[in-house]
Motif scaffolding. Structure first.
Motif, PDB file in Angstrom:
ATOM      1  N   LEU B  26       9.255  -0.438   2.837  1.00 24.08           N
ATOM      2  CA  LEU B  26       9.512  -1.761   2.234  1.00 24.08           C
ATOM      3  C   LEU B  26       8.341  -2.289   1.962  1.00 24.08           C
ATOM      4  N   GLU B  28       5.809  -2.621   1.312  1.00 26.41           N
ATOM      5  CA  GLU B  28       4.606  -2.571  -0.071  1.00 26.41           C
ATOM      6  C   GLU B  28       5.146  -2.474  -1.068  1.00 26.41           C
ATOM      7  N   GLU B  29       6.524  -2.793  -1.433  1.00 28.10           N
ATOM      8  CA  GLU B  29       7.447  -2.669  -2.385  1.00 28.10           C
ATOM      9  C   GLU B  29       7.400  -4.282  -2.975  1.00 28.10           C
ATOM     10  N   ARG B 579      12.274   3.955  -2.158  1.00 24.07           N
ATOM     11  CA  ARG B 579      11.284   2.910  -2.877  1.00 24.07           C
ATOM     12  C   ARG B 579      11.044   3.297  -4.704  1.00 24.07           C
ATOM     13  N   SER B 580      11.653   5.177  -4.620  1.00 23.35           N
ATOM     14  CA  SER B 580      11.209   5.868  -5.872  1.00 23.35           C
ATOM     15  C   SER B 580      11.879   5.583  -6.711  1.00 23.35           C
TER      16      SER B 580
END
Lengths: 244, 592
Positions: B26, B28-29, B579-580
């Motif tokens: 998370l 990374e987002e 994420r997606s």
């Protein structure tokens, strides 16, 4: 939903601070925390006076140690291996006082699958059980105390305690004997820094190399006896130069 | 008075394997993530360095790295009509504590579940008919398939540097691997570990009996490894101090050796240690989490607001926080309604101890890693026809002996007294020539209506919150399974040339003092129906869509393998869904 009162929180917190070595809540961010010389190495037992046992109790436990782990020509018995010293230091410390364990009541006797439910800690149990053992001997063994009995008679008595045919007054006798066996054998086989397994005698007896920590050269050597002597966390006596 | 912290995008409760994976994904987002951990920060150099970690008394016997029951524990009873009593010192399982969680002191046995495990009820019903299952068995499908999860198993294995031999590469059976495993997309990242004498001998005997032995998949490195995050692990030294201990060589996969060095350096991540989350807060609708409340060691109560809550504590504590926060309907075994606490399981473990001629066999049992061993999988899951046997489930079995530490591993032949000269002599004679695998038969435990978690009516923790109450007993299905598997296991030791083979069947009642594994599962299970599951296939709470619940608490029943590979794969799978899909449109990912 549960709401915590300030008082509960403070009471709870006091308990944590006592039981944790590094107890402060903290924040970690940006980099891995690093403190030079941080660590919590074990504290080696110091030789010297008994810390928990009275002289009389200590003599009884040393006699028990030599019945439970008798000396033989190759390996010392429990007494010379330091098992009584081990138990003494353990009872004086965290183990004796059940530090870290759940000790809130109510204390209710359950089934054995539910685990020990005693209100007493091991230190209290040893004190009471050793006194009860002496009282038993004095009343049934012609006024002699435990340590005054001949070895063979001591063995017979311990077998009777183990099988439950002798009950020490006020003591869960079978369960105490199981604890005693466990503690003696832990002392015999634990690292010598804790006071037992003197000179790594128990490890030498079985061929356990102790704290060596790297067997990459040996994992593929099948059915071949590992040749090196044991090492303790504190090293080996022959690594320490003798003072002149 | 509760002090309020600035709002974060994400709050993570518990920084073990799944919390670390989720935090890394998370962040990374670009999300601002805080992890709140009940126990202390732990690192290799400070907490388990190579100069004193080899301490059997301190770590194995006195449980230094585990949760202290004084802090909190559970109560336990076998049956609903008994009074539960507190577990005062750990026995049957060892709840973790501190950063890294169970990943610090596990053996690193890194398994995948079988494809049929994920569709268990459907599969068994189709093969044997619904009446073959006991009436009170509450097993169910997971809502996810093996093939869906495979890429995430793969990610975890490459994160960890798992050492092993593939048995099924894209559907092609591979010599030397486990032929029963589901198809994997690529080989293990590292070759299998070397096997010591007894483990190799087991494999030889098993092969001669017609089985297909393979090396246990191991998170202990067979060689130095750099993982996809750039974190490096060293080769395992077969030290024999793995499970119950931290690894001083950086050669056991753990959050510390695979993720945290990268995660902690990210500017959008922060850890609060020694801080215990006491509840998840909801808004007035009860359908949305607003964050969590926690207490630090000074006794100060804090509120941490957040848009997204990730619950990633140990199994039982996940369930406890759900119950104490009023999220989801508490399970009622009498009415057979509600979900929180339902389908709680453990494992069905047994062992065989065998004694060989000391003049002919020198095993050096102290040379071992945590996931050492050669295993067979012929009797796991539904890899064999259960029809003639009258039970379901199974387990892997193998010579997986991880140590020769002498307090724990000094077996003596049956009939030896427990003390005295004969005991001492038997210990001396047997140490090098006896085998004790530990978790030799690693069997499944399926779920039942009367095995569950709820809040204890009497005993409390230090905050005066009710302890969790475990009601658990073995059922006939599992005891039959274990007798069958243990007999099969013992045959291999006979074939190895043992003079004496002692079968230690698992027997009822379930005993909370006898160590099996730490694999408590269920209580907040995943599934397809909100009436029988707490979370959907993405690990999202049916009731509170901005809450995701990680870990083995989501397993509807326990398979015959160690759970870490599966729970870590599920964390990656859930993170991918967040994420997606979730972040673009926060809300339920599925409608029931």
């Amino acid at each position: 939903m549960t709401n915590l009162s300030r008082r509960d929180l403070l009471a709870a917190t006091a308990l944590v601070i006592v039981s944790e070595t590094v107890a402060r809540a903290g924040v970690v961010s940006g980099q891995l925390p690093w403190h030079p010389d941080a660590g919590s190495p074990p504290e080696a037992v110091r030789p010297g006076a008994w810390q928990f046992f009275t002289e009389q109790e200590a003599a009884a436990v040393e006699a028990l140690a030599d019945r439970i782990i008798p000396p033989d020509p190759q390996t010392p018995g429990g007494k010379d291996a330091g098992c009584a010293v081990f138990i003494d230091r353990q009872l004086a410390g965290a183990y004796g006082h059940r530090q870290g364990l759940y000790t809130r009541g109510p204390f209710v006797k359950g089934i054995k699958e539910q685990g020990p439910q005693s209100a007493q800690n091991p230190a209290e149990t040893y004190r009471a059980a050793l006194a009860a053992l002496d009282r038993y001997c004095k009343s049934k063994e012609g006024g002699k105390s435990w340590i005054e009995l001949p070895g063979e008679r001591q063995d017979e008595l311990l077998h009777a305690v183990e099988s439950g045919t002798v009950e020490l007054e006020g003591i869960d006798t079978k369960s105490f004997f199981e604890t005693l066996l466990k503690d003696m054998q832990e002392g015999f086989f634990a690292d010598p820094i804790y006071g037992g397994n003197r000179d790594m005698c128990a490890w030498k007896m079985i061929g356990f190399p102790g704290a060596r920590y790297d067997y990459r050269d040996w994992v593929g050597r099948h059915n071949e006896r590992y040749p090196y002597p044991p090492v303790s966390i504190a090293g080996r006596p022959d690594w320490t130069p003798k003072k002149t | 008075m509760t002090r309020k912290l600035p709002k974060k995008d994400v709050v993570i409760v518990g920084l073990g394997w799944t919390g670390s994976i989720m935090a890394n994904e998370l962040t990374e987002e670009g999300l601002d993530v805080v992890a709140i951990e009940r126990g202390p920060w732990r690192n290799t150099a400070t907490d388990y360095p190579p100069n004193y970690v080899q301490d059997e008394l301190r770590y194995r016997i006195r449980h230094e790295l585990f949760l202290q029951p004084e802090q909190t524990t559970f109560t336990f009873r076998n049956k609903m009509d008994q009074t539960a009593l507190p577990i005062r010192s750990w026995g049957a399982f060892m709840p973790p504590n501190g950063v890294g969680g169970g990943g610090v002191h596990w053996n690193a046995e890194t398994w995948r579940f079988l494809p049929s495990d994920f569709v268990l009820r459907t599969h068994l019903t189709q093969r044997y008919g619904a009446r073959f299952l006991p009436a009170d068995m509450t097993i169910q499908d997971w809502g996810i398939t093996f093939d869906e999860l495979e890429p995430y198993y793969d990610r975890f294995e490459y994160l960890c540097g798992t050492s092993g031999t593939a048995g099924n590469l894209k559907g092609k059976i591979q010599e030397g691997g486990n032929p029963f495993e589901g198809p994997r997309s690529r080989p293990y990242p590292n070759p299998a570990q070397q096997q010591p004498f007894s483990h190799a001998l087991f494999a030889k005997a098993a092969r001669e009996l017609g089985y297909k032995p393979f090396p246990q998949p191991s998170g202990n490195m067979s060689q130095a490894y750099t993982n996809p995050l750039g974190v490096r692990l060293g080769p395992c030294t077969y030290c024999g101090f793995c499970e119950w201990f931290g690894c001083a060589n950086y050669s056991k996969a753990s959050p510390q050796t695979t993720i945290l060095p990268v995660l902690v350096r990210k500017p959008n991540f922060l850890v609060r240690d020694q801080s215990e989350v006491t509840r998840i807060n909801l808004d007035s609708s009860g359908k949305r989490a607003t964050g969590v409340t926690f207490v630090d060691t000074s006794g100060t109560e804090w509120e941490q607001p957040a848009d997204l809550v990730i619950l990633s504590a140990y199994t039982v504590f996940n369930v406890q926080l759900l119950l104490l926060s009023g999220i989801g309907k508490a399970y009622d075994p009498v009415a057979n309604q509600g979900v929180i606490g339902r389908n709680f399981t453990h494992q069905t473990i047994s062992d065989v101890t065998s004694f060989f001629d000391p003049a002919k066999f020198i095993f050096n049992p102290f040379i071992a890693s945590g996931s050492i061993g050669m295993c067979i999988d012929e009797f796991n899951g539904d890899n064999f026809d259960h029809g003639p046997h009258g039970f379901v489930g199974g387990g892997y079995m193998g010579q997986v002996q991880t140590n020769g530490r002498p307090i724990e591993t000094t077996p003596t032949p049956p009939g030896t007294p427990k003390w005295g000269a004969k005991w001492k002599q038997a210990v001396r004679e047997s140490y090098q020539s006896a085998l004790k695998p530990g978790t030799g038969v690693h069997g499944s435990m399926y779920s039942y209506r009367d095995v569950y978690l709820d809040l204890d009516p009497t005993y409390q923790d230090r905050f005066k919150r009710p302890l969790m109450r475990i009601t658990m007993d073995f059922h006939e299905n599992e005891l039959k399974q274990n007798a069958f598997l243990t007999d099969k296991f013992a045959e291999v030791f006979q074939a190895m040339g043992a003079r004496q083979v002692v079968k230690e069947y698992r027997k009822g009642p379930y005993d909370v003092t006898a160590y099996q594994t730490t694999h408590l599962c269920g209580g907040a299970v995943m599934g397809t129906d909100p009436k029988t599951s707490a979370i959907n296939r993405y690990l999202q709470s049916w009731d509170v869509p901005n809450l995701f619940v990680m870990g083995a608490s989501g397993f509807p029943q326990n398979a015959g393998y160690n759970p870490t590979g599966t729970l870590a794969a599920l964390a990656y799978w859930s993170a991918e869904a967040i994420r997606s899909r979730y972040l673009k449109n926060p809300g339920p990912l599925l409608h029931a």
